[in-house]
Scaffold this active site. Structure first.
Site, PDB file in Angstrom:
ATOM      1  N   SER A   1       0.819  -1.215   0.000  1.00  0.00           N
ATOM      2  CA  SER A   1       0.000   0.000   0.000  1.00  0.00           C
ATOM      3  C   SER A   1       0.853   1.265   0.000  1.00  0.00           C
ATOM      4  O   SER A   1       2.062   1.207   0.204  1.00  0.00           O
ATOM      5  CB  SER A   1      -0.911   0.011   1.224  1.00  0.00           C
TER       6      SER A   1
HETATM    7  C1  LIG Z   1      -3.312  -3.862  -0.305  1.00  0.00           C
HETATM    8  S1  LIG Z   1      -2.820  -5.518  -0.167  1.00  0.00           S
HETATM    9  C2  LIG Z   1      -2.102  -5.574   1.457  1.00  0.00           C
HETATM   10  C3  LIG Z   1      -0.777  -4.867   1.593  1.00  0.00           C
HETATM   11  C4  LIG Z   1       0.094  -5.471   2.660  1.00  0.00           C
HETATM   12  N1  LIG Z   1      -0.391  -5.224   3.988  1.00  0.00           N
HETATM   13  C5  LIG Z   1       1.541  -5.049   2.511  1.00  0.00           C
HETATM   14  O1  LIG Z   1       2.108  -4.508   3.463  1.00  0.00           O
HETATM   15  O2  LIG Z   1       2.112  -5.302   1.454  1.00  0.00           O
HETATM   16  C6  LIG Z   1      -4.342  -6.363   0.088  1.00  0.00           C
HETATM   17  C7  LIG Z   1      -4.192  -7.863   0.234  1.00  0.00           C
HETATM   18  O3  LIG Z   1      -5.383  -8.378   0.787  1.00  0.00           O
HETATM   19  C8  LIG Z   1      -5.557  -9.668   0.303  1.00  0.00           C
HETATM   20  N2  LIG Z   1      -6.940 -10.105   0.548  1.00  0.00           N
HETATM   21  C9  LIG Z   1      -8.055  -9.856  -0.173  1.00  0.00           C
HETATM   22  N3  LIG Z   1      -9.121 -10.446   0.412  1.00  0.00           N
HETATM   23  C10 LIG Z   1      -8.666 -11.078   1.523  1.00  0.00           C
HETATM   24  C11 LIG Z   1      -9.278 -11.860   2.527  1.00  0.00           C
HETATM   25  N4  LIG Z   1     -10.581 -12.130   2.526  1.00  0.00           N
HETATM   26  N5  LIG Z   1      -8.494 -12.362   3.510  1.00  0.00           N
HETATM   27  C12 LIG Z   1      -7.166 -12.117   3.543  1.00  0.00           C
HETATM   28  N6  LIG Z   1      -6.537 -11.377   2.610  1.00  0.00           N
HETATM   29  C13 LIG Z   1      -7.271 -10.864   1.616  1.00  0.00           C
HETATM   30  C14 LIG Z   1      -5.169  -9.553  -1.157  1.00  0.00           C
HETATM   31  O4  LIG Z   1      -4.856 -10.833  -1.686  1.00  0.00           O
HETATM   32  C15 LIG Z   1      -3.977  -8.603  -1.076  1.00  0.00           C
HETATM   33  O5  LIG Z   1      -2.783  -9.316  -1.035  1.00  0.00           O
END
Ligand SMILES: C[S@@+](CC[C@H](N)C(=O)[O-])C[C@H]1O[C@@H](n2cnc3c(N)ncnc32)[C@H](O)[C@@H]1O
Length: 393
Positions: A101
Site C-alpha cells: 500500500s
Molecule cells: C493492499 S494488499 C495488502 C498490503 C500489505 N499489507 C503489505 O504490506 O504489502 C491487500 C491484500 O489483501 C488480500 N486479501 C483480499 N481479500 C482477503 C481476505 N478475505 N483475507 C485475507 N486477505 C485478503 C489480497 O490478496 C492482497 O494481497
C-alpha cells in the site's frame, strides 16, 4: 539475512533516508517507534517484480494499463529503488490484485494502531509482508505478528521473501481473513489492510478485552478506516481517517452496495454547471475545501447508494444515466443530470442543517443482522452482509 550485492547497501540507505524524510514532511510519521521501523525494514527486499503504470502496457487493472518490471532484490538498479522508496502504492499482482500500500497510508494507520512493545497483532491482507515486518519491529518480537492473505501464491512468495529479509518468525498464513486466526488469539490489535465490505464477528471473538481493531470499511468507493472496540454483543467506534484500498475477496465481499464508479470513462463534456454549494465556496484553501467536500461525501454514502468519488470530485452517479459532481470550482452535470442535481442539493441542505458534521463526529456500531437497531432522525443504517452498521450523530 542476505545483504545487497556489489556494495549497494550505502546507496540503498540513501534512498531509504530520503523516503523517511518525505514521509516526515507529509506528517505521517509521528512516533519514534514507527519512524524507527520505517528506517529498518527494506521495502525492496519484499518485492521481486511489480507492475508499473504504462500507457503501452499489456496488463490492465482498474482501468489503467501496466507493464511488469522484474528485478533482483539483491542487486536493484537505482531507478527501481527510486520507485520503491517513494510514497506510492506498488501493484504486485493483477488478477486477483495484490500490492504494497501507499507508504503514507501505511504510516498513518500504524500511528493510529498505537502498537507498543509486547502487543500481539493480527493483520488481514498480508500482501508483500511490508506492513507485517514494520509491525514486528514495533512490537519487538516477530512471533507476536500474524498476517493472513487469501491468495496462496502471495503467501508462498511473502513467506520466502520475509525469511530472506530476516523476518522468518512472523506467522504468515493462507486463508480467508474473515475467519481470523483463532490459533494465535487473543490479539491486542487487529488491522485490515484491504477494503472491507463488512466486519467479521470472528475478529471480535479474537480481540483481547482491552484491544481494538482498525478496519477500512467501504463507503461509496472509498474506505474510511474505523477504530472499533468490543462492546458486549456489538462493535462500536469512530471513523478515524480516509483510505482507498483494493476490495476484499472471500466471505466478506459484497457486490453492488454502492454504484460502481468509473475511473476513466467520465470524459464526456459536462452538460451544465452550477456554482459550488456555499460551504465549499467559503473555503479558499484548496485542501480545506477538499476536506469539507469529503465530509459531505461521507454523509452522502449513508444516505444514497449512488454516492461516488470520481477523479474530478465526488457526487451522485447513476449508471448510464448521468452524474452530478462537486468539482474544484463548480458543480458539473453530466448527461443532463438535472434531477440528480436537485437531489444532491437537498442532501447538502440536510447535511448543512445538521451542522456539517465531520468524519470524527459520528459514532458507529455494528450489530448482528437479526438485531433491531435504534431508530432516530440522526441515525443512519447500512445493511451489509453479516452486520447492520449504525451511524449515529
Ligand atoms: C493492499 S494488499 C495488502 C498490503 C500489505 N499489507 C503489505 O504490506 O504489502 C491487500 C491484500 O489483501 C488480500 N486479501 C483480499 N481479500 C482477503 C481476505 N478475505 N483475507 C485475507 N486477505 C485478503 C489480497 O490478496 C492482497 O494481497
Amino acid at each position: 539475512v542476505i545483504e545487497a550485492k556489489g556494495g549497494k547497501l550505502s546507496q540503498i540507505f540513501d534512498f531509504m533516508k530520503n523516503y523517511v524524510d518525505e514521509l516526515k514532511k507529509k506528517d505521517c510519521l509521528e512516533s519514534e517507534a514507527v519512524e524507527e521501523a520505517f528506517r529498518k525494514v527494506k521495502r525492496h527486499l519484499l518485492l521481486e517484480y511489480f507492475y508499473e503504470t504504462d500507457e503501452e502496457g499489456d496488463q490492465e487493472y482498474a482501468g489503467w494499463k501496466f507493464s511488469k518490471k522484474d528485478f533482483d532484490p539483491l542487486d536493484p538498479d537505482p531507478e527501481i529503488l527510486k520507485i520503491i522508496y517513494s510514497d506510492q502504492p506498488i501493484l504486485t499482482r493483477i488478477d486477483p490484485p495484490s500490492s504494497t500500500s501507499q507508504p503514507a497510508l501505511v504510516a498513518r494507520m500504524l500511528e493510529d494502531l498505537k502498537l507498543k512493545e509486547g502487543l500481539k497483532v493480527l493483520e488481514i491482507g498480508a500482501g508483500t509482508g511490508y506492513n507485517a515486518a514494520l509491525m514486528a519491529e514495533i512490537v519487538g518480537d516477530q512471533s507476536l505478528v500474524t498476517t493472513l492473505d487469501i491468495q496462496e501464491g502471495v503467501v508462498r512468495q511473502t513467506k520466502r521473501l520475509l525469511r530472506q529479509a530476516g523476518y522468518g518468525r512472523i506467522h504468515v498464513l493462507a486463508r480467508d481473513g474473515f475467519f481470523g486466526c483463532p490459533e494465535n488469539a487473543p490479539y491486542d490489535r487487529i488491522i485490515a489492510t484491504v477494503g472491507c465490505t463488512d466486519i467479521s464477528f470472528h475478529w471480535v471473538e479474537q480481540l483481547a478485552e482491552e484491544g481494538f481493531m482498525l478496519i477500512p470499511v467501504q463507503h461509496g468507493n472509498l474506505h474510511p478506516y474505523l477504530r472499533l472496540y468490543r462492546d458486549k454483543d456489538r462493535i462500536s467506534g469512530r471513523f478515524i481517517n480516509w483510505s482507498g484500498f483494493m476490495t476484499i475477496q472471500g466471505q466478506l465481499k459484497i457486490e453492488g452496495l454502492w454504484v460502481k464508479a468509473p475511473w476513466k470513462e467520465m470524459t464526456e463534456k459536462p452538460s451544465r454547471e452550477y456554482p459550488l454549494f456555499p460551504a465549499f465556496q467559503d473555503e479558499e484553501d484548496e485542501e480545506m475545501r477538499r476536506d469539507k467536500t469529503s465530509e459531505f461525501y461521507l454523509f452522502l454514502t449513508f444516505k444514497d447508494r449512488r454516492a461516488a468519488a470520481l477523479p474530478q470530485g465526488s457526487g451522485l452517479l447513476e449508471e448510464r444515466k448521468g452524474a452530478v459532481v462537486i468539482e474544484k470550482d463548480k458543480i458539473r452535470l453530466y448527461n443532463n443530470a438535472e434531477p440528480l442535481y436537485q437531489e444532491l442539493k437537498k442532501l447538502y441542505e440536510e447535511w448543512n442543517a445538521l451542522g456539517s458534521p465531520k468524519i470524527g463526529d459520528y459514532k458507529v456500531e455494528f450489530l448482528p443482522l437479526e438485531k433491531a437497531p435504534a431508530q432516530g432522525d440522526k441515525v443512519w443504517i447500512i445493511e451489509r452482509k453479516f452486520t447492520k452498521q449504525l451511524i449515529i450523530l
